[in-house]
Motif scaffolding. Structure first.
Motif, short mmCIF file in Angstrom:
data_model
loop_
_atom_site.label_atom_id
_atom_site.label_comp_id
_atom_site.label_asym_id
_atom_site.label_seq_id
_atom_site.Cartn_x
_atom_site.Cartn_y
_atom_site.Cartn_z
N MET B 1 20.20 -2.53 11.73
CA MET B 1 19.03 -1.64 11.64
C MET B 1 18.63 -1.46 10.17
N GLN B 2 17.32 -1.58 9.88
CA GLN B 2 16.87 -1.44 8.50
C GLN B 2 16.28 -0.05 8.30
N HIS B 3 17.00 0.69 7.48
CA HIS B 3 16.58 2.07 7.28
C HIS B 3 15.40 2.18 6.32
N ILE B 4 15.43 1.29 5.31
CA ILE B 4 14.32 1.30 4.34
C ILE B 4 13.02 0.97 5.07
N LYS B 5 13.12 0.11 6.07
CA LYS B 5 11.92 -0.29 6.81
C LYS B 5 11.27 0.91 7.49
N ASP B 6 12.13 1.80 7.99
CA ASP B 6 11.60 3.00 8.66
C ASP B 6 10.69 3.78 7.74
N ILE B 7 11.21 4.00 6.55
CA ILE B 7 10.45 4.84 5.63
C ILE B 7 9.26 4.06 5.07
N TYR B 8 9.43 2.74 4.98
CA TYR B 8 8.33 1.93 4.48
C TYR B 8 7.16 1.91 5.47
N ASP B 9 7.50 1.87 6.74
CA ASP B 9 6.44 1.82 7.75
C ASP B 9 5.51 3.03 7.64
N ASN B 10 6.09 4.17 7.26
CA ASN B 10 5.27 5.38 7.03
C ASN B 10 4.31 5.18 5.87
N ILE B 11 4.86 4.53 4.85
CA ILE B 11 4.03 4.30 3.65
C ILE B 11 2.86 3.37 3.98
N GLU B 12 3.15 2.34 4.77
CA GLU B 12 2.06 1.43 5.22
C GLU B 12 0.94 2.21 5.88
N LEU B 13 1.38 3.13 6.70
CA LEU B 13 0.42 3.94 7.46
C LEU B 13 -0.43 4.81 6.52
N ILE B 14 0.30 5.45 5.60
CA ILE B 14 -0.40 6.36 4.68
C ILE B 14 -1.37 5.60 3.78
N LEU B 15 -0.92 4.43 3.35
CA LEU B 15 -1.76 3.66 2.42
C LEU B 15 -2.90 2.93 3.13
N SER B 16 -2.93 3.01 4.44
CA SER B 16 -4.08 2.46 5.14
C SER B 16 -5.29 3.38 4.93
N ASP B 17 -5.00 4.60 4.54
CA ASP B 17 -6.06 5.55 4.15
C ASP B 17 -6.52 5.19 2.74
N ILE B 18 -7.79 4.82 2.61
CA ILE B 18 -8.32 4.31 1.34
C ILE B 18 -8.17 5.32 0.21
N ASN B 19 -8.29 6.60 0.56
CA ASN B 19 -8.16 7.63 -0.48
C ASN B 19 -6.75 7.67 -1.05
N LYS B 20 -5.80 7.60 -0.15
CA LYS B 20 -4.39 7.61 -0.58
C LYS B 20 -4.09 6.36 -1.40
N PHE B 21 -4.64 5.23 -0.89
CA PHE B 21 -4.43 3.97 -1.59
C PHE B 21 -4.94 4.06 -3.03
N ASN B 22 -6.18 4.60 -3.15
CA ASN B 22 -6.77 4.72 -4.49
C ASN B 22 -5.99 5.68 -5.37
N GLU B 23 -5.48 6.74 -4.75
CA GLU B 23 -4.67 7.71 -5.53
C GLU B 23 -3.45 7.03 -6.13
N VAL B 24 -2.77 6.25 -5.29
CA VAL B 24 -1.57 5.53 -5.76
C VAL B 24 -1.96 4.51 -6.83
N LYS B 25 -3.02 3.76 -6.54
CA LYS B 25 -3.47 2.72 -7.47
C LYS B 25 -3.84 3.34 -8.82
N ASN B 26 -4.61 4.44 -8.77
CA ASN B 26 -5.06 5.08 -10.02
C ASN B 26 -3.87 5.66 -10.78
N HIS B 27 -2.97 6.23 -10.03
CA HIS B 27 -1.78 6.82 -10.68
C HIS B 27 -0.96 5.74 -11.39
#
Lengths: 240, 404
Positions: B1-27
């Protein structure tokens, strides 16, 4: 003679013998220490280990500090003697400076540094105390006969010098000669405190130093200093 | 079982939101820009550390709504380190950046992988630099980089830690391990370990066990070379600020080449003329100022007319002319030049240039004394100062003879 008396005499003789053995052992120990010191010095290790180069600023401070001692005497001199003394001191400090510079040793100040901003009262007090302690230690603490015994080897030449230039009683000449010698020693300590004079003598005698450096020049300057210290202390001795 | 994958999948979801994506990119852009600007304006070279803003990872954690404890737990389980006391492995800074790196690998156009790996390597660099160099002298390090490292050593190809990380480490590590990480996120541990090793090797490498010191000692790397340079008093000053711009200061260039010309001509003149004669007045002057006997003065200065001392005399004369602020041969001819020489060189106390001068002159004099059947080390430091001054006077004499 009774048995108790013989026993007592034997015990006393035994104690005396043990005391003499202890004295002899200590004398040998001291001689060994002295020999060790001489060997270390002559091997140059001591000179090498304790040598910092000449610094002109420190020498200037030294002159200011040393002059305080001469000023103590100048208060007691009349104008003519004062003027002559000033000329002598000018040459005297020039020679001392040249020795420090030529041998390239960091100048040292004798006792407390009197060149700093301390009050005149404190300066006078320090000078007076230092001179009095020195004179007490080397002159006043001994009875006259003891003084002659201590300075016997040096006093003869000084007495001859005195008698040749003025008519004076032999006892008076001897007393004066002793004061002169003591002040001369003081000037040596003032000019080259601690082990500095030893380092200068080492440099004058060192074969290795002579192979590279102008050893004759150092010797010449040192002899010049000795003559100047002798001449100055002859004058100062009048005032103690 | 990949534990990092679990938490990464959440990040994929969050970064599908363009605003969040831009926030991370700008930061990420903002953080890296601030670090780059500071790094590029520094002249510390390989002594430099990166000024990483404190909130770099905290802001990312906030934007991505990460539970720090859960993130740490996931990485601990996949990376298999015992507990949160294991410093680097348990650091959330690295965890969040590896998660963003994974996102970047999965979305190459974002450059998130490059940016996050850069930040990871920068922090590792800072740690290694402070581990091996409690205090780093940039001038010594500059000398090491320019004169002591081999052409094969990476630092000779990349002029700063920033360039080394950005232009070498990031592309090579991503190229080598990127694909494996994409397939198995726990492979980030190995990538992390490689990042650490590669940066560490810049500082120390090729360890061997020293029997005398009874410990491991590095044979190569910046640290042993730096310590050697430090011991020998070797350093190289930075160019002035004017030379940091694109426009070259013609005066600066011409004075540097002038000094080189004066030094080379003088040293050539010395070594090509073994039978040069020195006037008595000069010998007397040197004797008077150093108390070295006239015989020895003559012996010493004649000995420098030897090609074996070419390099050392070149270095010595270079230092002398720099200390005396000579920019043109005419400067040598002013009557006041001797006074300047005395003040800035002969009477100068302990400073880097003078210490370097001492080392080089001692090297020359040890050899000369040996040739003369003498032992240079029998003389005190104070006496050595006087002996060294003889050579300095000789160089002064020859430079003036050549140009005045």
């Amino acid at each position: 003679m009774s048995l108790e008396l013989i026993k007592e005499e034997f015990e006393t003789a035994n104690l005396a013998r043990k005391a003499l053995i202890t004295i002899e052992e200590n004398r040998e120990k001291n001689m060994n220490l002295q020999r060790m010191f001489e060997t270390t010095l002559s091997s140059g290790l001591l000179a090498q280990a304790m040598s910092e180069p000449f610094e002109a600023e420190i020498f200037e401070s030294k002159i200011k500090s040393d002059l305080s001692y001469f000023n103590y005497f100048s208060d007691k001199m009349d104008n003519t003697v004062c003027e002559t003394m000033n000329q002598m001191l000018k040459e005297y400090f020039k020679t001392i400076g040249m020795i420090y510079e030529v041998v390239n040793i960091k100048p040292e100040i004798f006792g407390k540094d009197l060149s700093n901003n301390i009050s005149i009262e404190e300066k006078d007090e320090t000078v007076k105390l230092t001179l009095e302690n020195f004179l007490n230690k080397h002159y006043y603490s001994y009875p006259p006969e003891k003084r002659i015994e201590i300075y016997e080897s040096e006093v003869i030449n000084h007495v001859k010098d005195i008698i040749s230039s003025q008519t004076v009683e032999i006892n008076e000449a001897t007393e004066y000669a002793i004061k002169w010698i003591i002040l001369e020693n003081f000037l040596h300590k003032l000019a080259f405190p601690g082990l500095i004079e030893r380092k200068i003598k080492y440099v004058i005698e060192s074969e290795d130093y002579g192979k590279v450096f102008d050893q004759a020049r150092v010797q010449e300057l040192y002899e010049q200093f000795c003559d100047q210290a002798k001449a100055i202390s002859k004058v100062l001795a009048i005032f103690i | 079982m990949q534990h990092i994958k679990d938490i990464y999948d959440n990040i994929e979801l969050i970064l599908s939101d363009i605003n969040k994506f831009n926030e991370v990119k700008n930061h990420l852009t903002s953080v890296l820009s601030s670090i780059y600007i500071k790094a590029m304006s520094s002249d510390k070279g390989y002594c430099d550390v990166f000024i990483i803003p404190q909130d770099t990872h905290k802001k990312l954690i906030k934007i991505l709504e990460i539970d720090v404890k859960k993130m740490e737990e996931c990485f601990r389980l996949d990376w298999k380190y015992p507990n949160s006391q294991v410093k680097m492995y348990s650091d959330p800074y690295y965890h969040i950046l590896f998660l963003i790196l994974i996102y970047g690998l999965n979305h190459p156009n974002t450059h998130f992988a490059e940016n996050s790996l850069t930040l990871i390597l920068m922090r590792i660099w800072n740690g290694r630099k402070s581990e091996f160099f409690k205090y780093c002298n940039p001038d010594i390090m500059r000398y090491v980089i320019n004169h002591m490292v081999s052409n094969k050593f990476l630092v000779s190809k990349y002029d700063s830690p920033l360039s080394l990380i950005k232009d070498y480490f990031v592309p090579t590590i991503l190229s080598k391990y990127g694909d494996k990480v994409k397939k198995d996120y726990s492979y980030t541990k190995y990538m992390f370990s490689q990042c650490w090793q590669r940066v560490r090797q810049i500082f120390i490498s090729s360890p061997y066990y020293d029997i005398v010191q009874k410990r491991k000692v590095a044979q190569s790397g910046l640290l042993p070379l730096y310590m050697k340079a430090k011991e020998e008093g070797l350093y190289q000053k930075a160019l002035t600020n004017s030379s940091m711009t694109d426009e070259v200061n013609p005066l600066e260039t011409s004075s540097t080449s002038n000094i080189e010309r004066i030094v080379n001509s003088t040293i050539n003149y010395i070594i090509m003329n073994p039978q040069v004669s020195y006037p008595d007045s000069f010998i007397v002057m040197v004797n008077k100022n150093t108390n070295v006997s006239k015989t020895t003065v003559l012996q010493l200065i004649k000995k420098i007319h030897n090609v074996r001392y070419n390099d050392e005399l070149t270095d010595v004369l270079n230092i002398i002319l720099n200390k005396c602020n000579v920019t043109d041969e005419k400067d040598l001819c002013f009557p006041s030049f001797l006074a300047v020489l005395r003040k800035n060189v002969l009477s100068s106390k302990n400073n880097r240039d003078i210490n370097k001068l001492k080392i080089i002159l001692d090297r020359i004099l040890t050899q000369i004394f040996q040739d003369l059947g003498l032992d240079y080390n029998k003389y005190s430091n104070a006496h050595k100062i006087q002996i060294r001054n003889v050579i300095i006077y000789a160089l002064y004499f020859n430079a003036r003879k050549k140009f005045c």
